[in-house]
Each structure stands twice: as structure tokens, then as C-alpha cells.
Enzyme design. Sequence first.
Site, PDB file in Angstrom:
ATOM      1  N   ASP A   7     -53.633  -6.583  77.900  1.00 15.17           N
ATOM      2  CA  ASP A   7     -53.008  -6.350  76.600  1.00 15.17           C
ATOM      3  C   ASP A   7     -53.369  -4.932  76.173  1.00 15.17           C
ATOM      4  O   ASP A   7     -53.635  -4.080  77.021  1.00 15.17           O
ATOM      5  CB  ASP A   7     -53.462  -7.410  75.589  1.00 15.17           C
ATOM      6  CG  ASP A   7     -52.390  -7.712  74.545  1.00 15.17           C
ATOM      7  OD1 ASP A   7     -52.042  -6.782  73.797  1.00 15.17           O
ATOM      8  OD2 ASP A   7     -51.907  -8.850  74.473  1.00 15.17           O
ATOM      9  N   HIS A  60     -51.460  -2.489  77.824  1.00 15.65           N
ATOM     10  CA  HIS A  60     -50.322  -2.226  76.942  1.00 15.65           C
ATOM     11  C   HIS A  60     -50.480  -0.927  76.166  1.00 15.65           C
ATOM     12  O   HIS A  60     -49.798  -0.719  75.167  1.00 15.65           O
ATOM     13  CB  HIS A  60     -50.123  -3.391  75.973  1.00 15.65           C
ATOM     14  CG  HIS A  60     -49.725  -4.672  76.625  1.00 15.65           C
ATOM     15  ND1 HIS A  60     -49.420  -5.809  75.905  1.00 15.65           N
ATOM     16  CD2 HIS A  60     -49.568  -5.005  77.939  1.00 15.65           C
ATOM     17  CE1 HIS A  60     -49.111  -6.792  76.750  1.00 15.65           C
ATOM     18  NE2 HIS A  60     -49.197  -6.327  77.983  1.00 15.65           N
TER      19      HIS A  60
END
Length: 397
Positions: free
Chosen positions: A210, A233
Site C-alpha cells: 500500500d 502505492h
Amino acid sequence: MGSYLGIYTILVLCLLGYSANAEVFTAGGPPNSDITAAVLKAFTSACQAPAPSQVLIPKGDFKLGETVMTGPCKSPIEFTLQGNVKTDGGSTQGKDRWVVFEKINGFKLNGGGTFDGEGNAAWKANNCHKTFECKKLPISVRFDFVDNAEIKDVTSLDAKNFHFNVISGKNMTFDNIKIIAPAESPNTDGIHLGRCEGVKILNTKIATGDDCISVGDGMKNLLIEKVVCGPGHGISVGSLGRYGWEQDVTDITVKNCTLEGTSNGLRIKTWPSAACTTTAAGIHFEDIILNKVSNPILIDQEYCPWNQCNKNKPSTIKLVDITFRNIRGTSENKDAVKLLCSKGHPCENVEIGDINIEYTGPDGPPTFECTNVTPKLVGAQNPKACVGPVVKAPGKE
């Protein structure tokens, strides 16, 4: 055999920055034994010591259950993790935390050891990346209301949820941290911060599933420097605006960082139909290297995971004084720069200076899109910068 607690006093001037004479409280045991009770006992003793002290987990592999270490302490405390601790698989089930340090002023965490969240089995059952109504998993390490702290030379491996969560701290430095989890591990933000002031994240390597670093509401005076991110991310400010109690974000600097193979790059994200009206101001990204990064530069004021918002209502989060300077490298898609600002509160004073983002995919050259923003251009831009129209919200003059 049960774990044990050894207590002894040594001269640790080179090891501790606090005192030439410090009491060391050791929490260890036989290989693969559960040291939860020993760690809690050692911390309690160290926290009550009248002079700076140290909690030591020696080299070796140990099990550790839910461990909440709460101050305030009488003197500064150092927690030295030389070994590797793994979740015990029982005490953290159904909990939102594993290891917690809270309400401590004057704190060090170091030692070269590893927090191993053993997240592989939990990830398979985790659907929090698909819906907000999901079973929460434990964050590996939490710092709640910790001030004047240095976290250095430790590793977080395979967290079930966030690796590190930092809330309401002041004057904290993270230095030479390693964060490791597979790209497909859901919700494993590397370091999430909120409502802190004066935090530095330096010389850190993050590979996770993430956001490498996510910046929540109420953050003030944050420096992120010399961080390598990927997979993951990217580095994100937000998401902002989901809750009515959120606070302003000010003075965020991300510099001299490298992003490698991330699904987003440098991102600011706010919710439409936001529950509050706040401002995010003084956000600066500079001297960033990109290597095969998707969506390298992204302002997204229509961020709406799980379709739990009304995109017809523009975001009420104001973005002011945003800069992207000396951003260079390669993109994995043609959306090299996308500035999607709110029609209710168009972005103000956005500066784009000297960017060079290359893309050689089959769907054409890289693009630079603007909505509800007219950026100030400094130096050269590749791709060619837009001059975006400002679309006024209904009823606005």
C-alpha cells in the site's frame, strides 16, 4: 520453559545517548519462546527507573503477543530490539494492534532487530482494500502520544495491517528503517502519520503493498528525505476529508526520494462530499527520481474508494501552495501528471518546476492534465504542461 527477566547495570555510554550509567532490563528466553510477560515486566521496571534506562531484547527468535507499553515514564527510555519477534498467533486475533508505545516523552527504539507480523495467512482473508466494512487486523507497531523520540535501525516484516502507525507525536525521527512486504499484501501502509508535529523520516527503504508513507489529517512540519519506495502505492498526502473532525495539514516536504515500480507516485487525495472543510497547505515535492512509476504526479480531489461518497458534491478540502520541482524519470502509463482539483475549491498557487517524465508505451506520449487549476510553470516541463480551465461550482461567482 517460561521466559525470564534479567536485570543488571552496566556502563552504556556508547550505546545510550542518555546517560553513562543506565540500568538495563533484559527480556529474553529460550529460542522461539513467548517473551510477552518478560517484555512488559522489563518495560514497567524501566519506566519507573529514576534515571535513563534500557529495555533489551537480545539476539534470537522469539514470540510476542499483544504488548502495550504505556507511560508516562520517570526518565527517558531506550528499547533495543536485537532479536526477531513474531506474533504469537493468538493474543492479537480480533485486535487492531500488536506492539504499542504510548504516552512516552524521551524515547529511543533501535537495535537492528525485526518485528515480523507474519501477515501471509491474514492477507488472504483481508478484504479491507475492497470495502470499508471489513474485519480489522492488527497494526504491527503503534506510537501514540510519543514525544522527543528516535526510531532507528529496525525492520518491519510482513505486517498484517500498517507496519508503523504514528499518532499525536512531537519531535520524532525515523532513520534507517526497513519495511518489507509483498506488493500484493493489502492495506500494509509502511508508515502512516496523523496529528503529529516535527516528524522526520530519513534514509528509509520501504517495499510494501500500500502507500509507502501516508500522511493523515493534522500533520504539521513533516520532512520525508532520502526514502526509497517500491513496490507500493507511492507517497501520499491523504486521504483527507472523510471525517468531520479532521484538522488542517501544513508544511509537508518530500525531497531526494526514489520511487520504483509503484502504482502511484506523488499523490494528494481528498474525498468529494467531504465531511469537513479544512486546508492542506505548503506541500512540497522536490528532487524525486521515478523508475517505471504509474501516475507519477497526481492530485485527486475525487478520491472515492468503495463508492462511499457523492462525486456530484465537490471536495471541500482546500489545497494551497503546492509545488512539484525537479521530478524526473519514467512512467508506466501515459498519465504522467494529473491535477484533478475540486470545482468547489480550485487548487491555489500550484507550481510545476522542471519536470521530465518519459513514457514510451503504445498508447501515445505522456500527458499533463489539469482540472480546476492553473499551475504556475517554472523551468521546463516534459510532458508539456497544461493551462487548465477553472470550472466554478454551481452558485459560485
